[in-house]
Design an enzyme around this catalytic site. Structure first.
Site, PDB file in Angstrom:
ATOM      1  N   TYR A  66      -4.575   3.968   7.783  1.00 16.44           N
ATOM      2  CA  TYR A  66      -5.936   3.428   7.780  1.00 16.44           C
ATOM      3  C   TYR A  66      -6.726   3.892   8.992  1.00 16.44           C
ATOM      4  O   TYR A  66      -6.602   5.024   9.411  1.00 16.44           O
ATOM      5  CB  TYR A  66      -5.916   1.887   7.657  1.00 16.44           C
ATOM      6  N   TYR A 103      -2.507  -2.443 -10.593  1.00 14.69           N
ATOM      7  CA  TYR A 103      -2.515  -2.285  -9.123  1.00 14.69           C
ATOM      8  C   TYR A 103      -1.654  -3.375  -8.461  1.00 14.69           C
ATOM      9  O   TYR A 103      -0.839  -3.085  -7.580  1.00 14.69           O
ATOM     10  CB  TYR A 103      -3.963  -2.321  -8.619  1.00 14.69           C
ATOM     11  N   SER A 159       0.800  -1.242   0.000  1.00 17.68           N
ATOM     12  CA  SER A 159       0.000   0.000   0.000  1.00 17.68           C
ATOM     13  C   SER A 159       0.825   1.282   0.000  1.00 17.68           C
ATOM     14  O   SER A 159       0.275   2.354  -0.245  1.00 17.68           O
ATOM     15  CB  SER A 159      -0.940   0.019   1.204  1.00 17.68           C
ATOM     16  N   LYS A 195       0.623   3.476  -2.941  1.00 19.25           N
ATOM     17  CA  LYS A 195      -0.531   4.370  -3.150  1.00 19.25           C
ATOM     18  C   LYS A 195      -0.116   5.843  -3.086  1.00 19.25           C
ATOM     19  O   LYS A 195      -0.761   6.701  -3.686  1.00 19.25           O
ATOM     20  CB  LYS A 195      -1.624   4.070  -2.115  1.00 19.25           C
ATOM     21  N   VAL A 233       1.272  -3.736   3.845  1.00 21.38           N
ATOM     22  CA  VAL A 233       1.141  -5.027   4.548  1.00 21.38           C
ATOM     23  C   VAL A 233       2.400  -5.885   4.525  1.00 21.38           C
ATOM     24  O   VAL A 233       2.480  -6.878   5.238  1.00 21.38           O
ATOM     25  CB  VAL A 233      -0.023  -5.918   4.044  1.00 21.38           C
TER      26      VAL A 233
HETATM   27  O1  DON Z   1      -4.297  -4.683  -2.016  1.00 19.80           O
HETATM   28  C1  DON Z   1      -3.796  -5.340  -1.108  1.00 19.80           C
HETATM   29  O2  DON Z   1      -4.469  -6.004  -0.356  1.00 19.80           O
HETATM   30  C2  DON Z   1      -2.301  -5.268  -0.907  1.00 19.80           C
HETATM   31  N1  DON Z   1      -1.606  -5.375  -2.158  1.00 19.80           N
HETATM   32  C3  DON Z   1      -1.923  -3.989  -0.252  1.00 19.80           C
HETATM   33  C4  DON Z   1      -2.646  -3.749   1.051  1.00 19.80           C
HETATM   34  C5  DON Z   1      -1.845  -3.034   2.056  1.00 19.80           C
HETATM   35  O3  DON Z   1      -0.647  -2.901   1.972  1.00 19.80           O
HETATM   36  C6  DON Z   1      -2.579  -2.569   3.237  1.00 19.80           C
HETATM   37  N2  DON Z   1      -1.653  -1.993   4.168  1.00 19.80           N
HETATM   38  N3  DON Z   1      -1.349  -1.922   5.218  1.00 19.80           N
END
Ligand code: DON
Length: 304
Positions: free
Chosen positions: A239, A188, A61, A64, A257
């Site tokens: 978040y 994405y 994320s 982003k 993540v």
């Molecule tokens: O879209 C997803 O679920 C992952 N590629 C990225 C999510 C993410 O990193 C949330 N962060 N803390």
């Protein structure tokens, strides 16, 4: 500084056992919770690294933030924020509900998955070209041409992305995505799989701290871009923990993540942290604690 960083890593190490590495993207489950790294770069270019600060991990994320930069460069603020909001949310990052928030007709912000997919849709280019343009922007910002996708992570996420597919198809159904759904999803997944280390992340942080200026990058609206992105990182970057994080740390940050945290202290520091054990919000549990302590030690809180 190195001594301080070593102490903070040591003191927060036990916390790793209180979190969990992400496993909904299978390859992320292979990360070692005890790998912890931090890199700080100051505005004069001094670099301080400790622990596994040169260990590569995927942005997830954190991408982003740079995707928003590119979408803004391609479209301008007005168009981008007619398609995605600027509202903090109490929804988790992968909320399906947020695809169309109950009191608005667009995803709440660009840091939550639904909003991030709209941002990826806005990036110029078709399919892979979108992600490749983002990769090149990141290589420019970090002056590191070796940064690349981690193909294994890309495929691992792509093969297990039922939730993100549901979000993207719902966005399309609601006429909130222009492009082909699978193309947007593919771009994405690619952007999430870009692999960097803490030093690269600190360079991105420093770029933001330096008002989007670097010797090789001159943008007309750099100042405005930096304040907009730092504000969104501050309100939405961690978040549904963003509010508490702003009170405890007070530094615009963005988590992923895989365990990374990107942080920028305006006019002072860029920071990159790695610690793959996550808390209930999907933020690095060790990274949040290190940022909290670092903020006290170096007086980083922008609200003080
Ligand atoms: O879209 C997803 O679920 C992952 N590629 C990225 C999510 C993410 O990193 C949330 N962060 N803390």
């Amino acid at each position: 500084m190195e001594k301080l960083l070593g102490k903070l890593i040591q003191e927060s190490r036990d916390l790793a056992g209180h979190g969990r590495v992400a496993d909904y993207i299978p390859i992320l489950a292979e990360a070692c919770p005890n790998d912890i790294g931090i890199c700080i770069m100051d505005i004069d270019g001094n670099i301080h690294g400790k622990g596994s600060y040169d260990h590569g991990f995927t942005l997830q994320s954190i991408s982003k933030v740079m995707a928003l930069m590119l979408a803004l460069l391609d479209n301008g603020k007005q168009k981008v924020f007619s398609r995605v909001g600027m509202k903090p949310t109490i929804e988790p990052f992968n909320s399906l509900h947020d695809a169309r928030h109950y009191n608005q007709r667009i995803p709440s912000n660009p840091m939550i998955n639904a909003g991030a997919m709209v941002v990826t849709d806005l990036i110029g280019g078709r399919g892979r070209e979108k992600a490749d343009r983002l990769l090149n922007l990141i290589r420019d910002i970090t002056s590191n041409p070796n940064i690349d996708y981690d193909e294994e992570t890309y495929l691992s996420e792509k093969g297990t992305a039922e939730r993100n597919r549901a979000i993207a198809y719902l966005l399309k159904d609601l006429r909130l995505l222009d492009g082909d759904v699978e193309e947007v999803l593919d771009a994405y997944f690619r952007q999430c799989s870009i692999q960097m280390d803490c030093m690269d992340l600190a360079k991105v942080g420093l770029f933001l701290a330096n008002r989007c200026k670097a010797p090789n990058i001159i943008w007309d609206d750099g100042e405005e871009m930096a304040s907009l992105i730092l504000a969104i990182m501050n309100t939405c970057g961690m978040y549904d923990f963003s509010g508490e994080y702003a009170v405890k740390v007070g530094v615009p940050s963005k988590s992923g993540v895989a365990g990374g945290i990107l942080a920028a202290v305006p006019n002072r520091f860029g920071i990159g942290i790695y610690g793959p054990s996550l808390d209930q919000y999907g933020n690095s549990i060790v990274g949040c604690k290190i940022m909290e302590e670092l903020s006290k030690e170096l007086d980083l809180n922008i609200f003080r």
